[in-house]
Design a protein around this motif. Structure first.
Motif, mmCIF file in Angstrom:
data_model
loop_
_atom_site.group_PDB
_atom_site.id
_atom_site.type_symbol
_atom_site.label_atom_id
_atom_site.label_comp_id
_atom_site.label_asym_id
_atom_site.label_seq_id
_atom_site.Cartn_x
_atom_site.Cartn_y
_atom_site.Cartn_z
ATOM 1 N N LYS A 171 29.330 86.449 22.591
ATOM 2 C CA LYS A 171 27.940 86.143 22.913
ATOM 3 C C LYS A 171 27.416 84.874 22.240
ATOM 4 N N ALA A 172 27.731 84.714 20.948
ATOM 5 C CA ALA A 172 27.217 83.560 20.212
ATOM 6 C C ALA A 172 28.181 82.387 20.228
ATOM 7 N N LYS A 173 29.405 82.638 20.690
ATOM 8 C CA LYS A 173 30.440 81.604 20.777
ATOM 9 C C LYS A 173 30.734 80.973 19.416
ATOM 10 N N GLU A 174 30.791 81.818 18.385
ATOM 11 C CA GLU A 174 31.168 81.336 17.069
ATOM 12 C C GLU A 174 31.841 82.446 16.273
ATOM 13 N N LYS A 175 32.618 82.029 15.281
ATOM 14 C CA LYS A 175 33.332 82.974 14.434
ATOM 15 C C LYS A 175 32.410 83.463 13.331
ATOM 16 N N LEU A 176 32.535 84.750 13.027
ATOM 17 C CA LEU A 176 31.686 85.348 12.004
ATOM 18 C C LEU A 176 32.326 85.133 10.630
ATOM 19 N N THR A 177 32.180 83.941 10.118
ATOM 20 C CA THR A 177 32.768 83.575 8.829
ATOM 21 C C THR A 177 31.838 83.961 7.685
ATOM 22 N N PRO A 178 32.350 83.959 6.442
ATOM 23 C CA PRO A 178 31.472 84.228 5.290
ATOM 24 C C PRO A 178 30.286 83.260 5.230
ATOM 25 N N THR A 179 30.501 82.025 5.657
ATOM 26 C CA THR A 179 29.411 81.050 5.664
ATOM 27 C C THR A 179 28.305 81.472 6.626
ATOM 28 N N ILE A 180 28.711 81.953 7.815
ATOM 29 C CA ILE A 180 27.729 82.418 8.799
ATOM 30 C C ILE A 180 27.016 83.666 8.292
ATOM 31 N N LEU A 181 27.758 84.573 7.680
ATOM 32 C CA LEU A 181 27.149 85.788 7.126
ATOM 33 C C LEU A 181 26.080 85.443 6.096
ATOM 34 N N LYS A 182 26.377 84.453 5.258
ATOM 35 C CA LYS A 182 25.417 84.026 4.240
ATOM 36 C C LYS A 182 24.201 83.381 4.888
ATOM 37 N N LYS A 183 24.444 82.536 5.894
ATOM 38 C CA LYS A 183 23.363 81.843 6.587
ATOM 39 C C LYS A 183 22.420 82.833 7.252
ATOM 40 N N LEU A 184 22.972 83.940 7.764
ATOM 41 C CA LEU A 184 22.178 84.958 8.456
ATOM 42 C C LEU A 184 21.609 86.005 7.505
ATOM 43 N N ASN A 185 21.788 85.791 6.190
ATOM 44 C CA ASN A 185 21.286 86.712 5.158
ATOM 45 C C ASN A 185 21.872 88.109 5.283
ATOM 46 N N LEU A 186 23.093 88.190 5.797
ATOM 47 C CA LEU A 186 23.762 89.480 5.923
ATOM 48 C C LEU A 186 24.533 89.850 4.663
ATOM 49 N N ILE A 187 24.606 88.925 3.727
ATOM 50 C CA ILE A 187 25.220 89.224 2.433
ATOM 51 C C ILE A 187 24.222 88.909 1.323
ATOM 52 N N TYR A 188 24.384 89.608 0.213
ATOM 53 C CA TYR A 188 23.498 89.461 -0.937
ATOM 54 C C TYR A 188 24.338 89.007 -2.119
ATOM 55 N N GLN A 189 23.944 87.915 -2.721
ATOM 56 C CA GLN A 189 24.695 87.357 -3.844
ATOM 57 C C GLN A 189 24.023 87.721 -5.161
ATOM 58 N N GLU A 190 24.839 88.217 -6.084
ATOM 59 C CA GLU A 190 24.320 88.609 -7.392
ATOM 60 C C GLU A 190 25.411 88.416 -8.441
ATOM 61 N N HIS A 191 25.110 87.625 -9.465
ATOM 62 C CA HIS A 191 26.046 87.345 -10.550
ATOM 63 C C HIS A 191 27.400 86.861 -10.038
ATOM 64 N N GLY A 192 27.357 86.034 -9.009
ATOM 65 C CA GLY A 192 28.586 85.462 -8.481
ATOM 66 C C GLY A 192 29.345 86.367 -7.531
ATOM 67 N N ASN A 193 28.843 87.563 -7.278
ATOM 68 C CA ASN A 193 29.500 88.504 -6.367
ATOM 69 C C ASN A 193 28.724 88.600 -5.053
ATOM 70 N N ASN A 194 29.459 88.869 -3.970
ATOM 71 C CA ASN A 194 28.854 89.040 -2.651
ATOM 72 C C ASN A 194 28.858 90.518 -2.256
#
Length: 483
Positions: A171-194
């Motif tokens: 649908k979005a024609k892109e790969k769901l990479t860690p960079t995309i996950l971060k951009k979409l706020n689907l991951i939470y970063q705390e003390h260097g951990n995702n």
């Protein structure tokens, strides 16, 4: 709103009538509940049942104003400043207490503390908030949505995202990479951990979704009659959120009728219910439901004369379903909503209610109704006595095509995917169970279609190996595949 109009409204989430000043405790519970929600109005001097203006003695107005202001300021925390005014209707006086939506919840009774003194509005009553609701009020104060919170129970790299990755690719024609996950706020970063967020877990195929959010599902049912009880069909949709809307929509389509008529050489189809409106309501139920509420799932109930779609969580206070043409838009789940838009599940911000309103204009026989039972929001599509000409023409044929709960059990024994069967196919299969074989002419009479349409239906059933065709000279007939 003019006072004459206001006093004709039913009591509800933001409106309450009292004949006399209630006790200090009851008054402040209502004030706290209004402040924790979308605000509200309390009118004194009005009898609720039957609705009548009894008024307040003019000599008591200023004394009441001072007493009410002092009670609210002394008893409620954080501070709530009421807007108190006097209204005159004919020769009688009313006292109006207006409470604005608070920006510093949870509001509570000082004497009880937050845990025992926080109240919310549920319909026209005040209810003591549980810990879940208090936490939601705290998030509201800090402008944090529940779906953005981190989930520490699992490392990001171990979360099963197969379906979401496939959808993004398609649908979005892109790969769901860690960079995309971060951009979409689907991951939470705390003390260097995702860490995955609640939103990512809800969109995942991971077993953790079932453990943390066992009620992030849709229970669909087709009932016999107009009250829950005997069901003809049911389905639980509990996969990733990104696929739930389509599966629920298809369930509804399988259990409503589609009529056809010809205008010249062109055929026009018309569904029994407004399907664009139904699709939008299903989408909204998923994207705007309150996933913080445990023990509640979305319910889609199809009855003989109505369809009800119920979603956990009250309607957002900034959205008014009485003004559906105004292009309103508000978001409860701020992380999930952009994902739905990226995947094409949401098409454009603010146009959902307009799509519903526009299609309802073509369905005068369908009454659109909304309500808020408990901590839920319900939309109902109800068949009224008004029937359009198109519906009336095909009414008899629709009745002939209805299947019963007993039919359901019989068909399940010969069709592996009962839910995919059309009403016409079900009728043909039931005929074959009782009569062993059927001709094309018998099909045209059975389901009231023309010869070419009967051929199309039978040919499709042969291809899907539901039935087999046999020839006797120039004549042909059909039997069940496994008979």
């Amino acid at each position: 709103m003019k006072i004459e109009t206001l006093i004709q409204q039913p009591e509800g989430r933001d409106l309450e009538f009292k004949e006399i000043l209630p006790s200090k405790a009851d008054l402040n519970k209502t004030i706290v509940a209004f402040a924790n929600d979308s605000g509200g109005i309390l009118l004194l001097g009005i009898k609720d049942v039957p609705r009548a203006i009894v008024g307040i003695d003019e000599s008591d107005l200023f004394k009441l104003e001072e007493s009410i202001s002092a009670s609210i300021i002394d008893s409620c925390s954080p501070t709530i400043l009421p807007d108190i005014s006097f209204l005159r209707v004919g020769d009688k006086y009313l006292l109006k207490i207006k409470i604005a939506k608070g920006n510093n919840p949870p509001y509570h009774l000082k004497s009880k503390g937050i845990e025992a003194g926080t109240y919310i509005r549920v319909g026209s009553s005040n209810r003591l908030a549980n810990q879940e609701l208090i936490e939601e009020l705290n998030r509201k104060r800090n402008n944090i949505s529940f779906d953005s919170l981190p989930v520490y129970a699992k490392a990001l790299e171990t979360v099963n995202l197969d379906t979401l990755e496939k959808h993004f690719d398609e649908k979005a024609k892109e790969k769901l990479t860690p960079t995309i996950l971060k951009k979409l706020n689907l991951i939470y970063q705390e003390h260097g951990n995702n860490y995955p967020t609640n939103a990512l877990i809800l969109l995942s195929d991971d077993i953790l979704k079932e453990q943390i959010f066992p009620y992030s599902k849709i229970e669909c049912a087709k009932f016999k009659g107009d009250i829950p009880g005997d069901f003809i069909d049911q389905k639980t949709i509990d996969g990733p959120l990104s696929i739930q809307a389509e599966q629920a929509y298809q369930f509804v389509l399988r259990h409503i009728s589609k009529n056809s008529e010809f205008e010249g050489v062109y055929r026009k189809d018309r569904w029994e219910y407004p399907i664009v409106a139904l699709r939008e309501v299903i989408r909204n139920a998923i994207i705007h439901r309150d996933y913080a509420l445990s023990g509640k799932d979305i319910k889609i109930a199809i009855f003989d004369t109505k369809i009800e779609i119920t979603s956990p969580g009250n309607l957002l206070p900034t959205v008014d379903f009485n003004e559906m043409d105004s292009g309103q838009s508000d978001i409860r789940n701020r992380i999930l909503a952009p994902i739905f838009k990226k995947l094409g599940i949401i098409e454009q911000w603010g146009n959902g209610l307009q799509l519903i309103a526009n299609e309802l204009k073509d369905y005068p026989e369908i009454k659109f109704q909304w309500s808020q039972p408990g901590m839920s929001f319900r939309i109902s599509f109800i068949k009224s006595q008004i029937k359009s000409e198109k519906t009336h023409v095909h009414e008899i044929n629709e009745e002939r095509l209805r299947t019963t709960a007993n039919d359901y059990e019989r068909l399940r024994t010969i069709a592996n995917d009962y839910e995919q069967l059309s009403l016409e196919q079900k009728k043909i299969l039931l005929f074959l169970i009782e009569n062993e074989k059927i001709t094309r002419r018998e099909v045209t009479n059975l389901i009231a279609v023309r010869n070419t349409k009967a051929y199309e239906i039978l040919n499709a059933m042969v291809k899907t190996e539901l039935i087999t065709m046999f020839k006797e000279g120039r004549n042909s007939y059909y039997i069940l595949k496994n008979s």
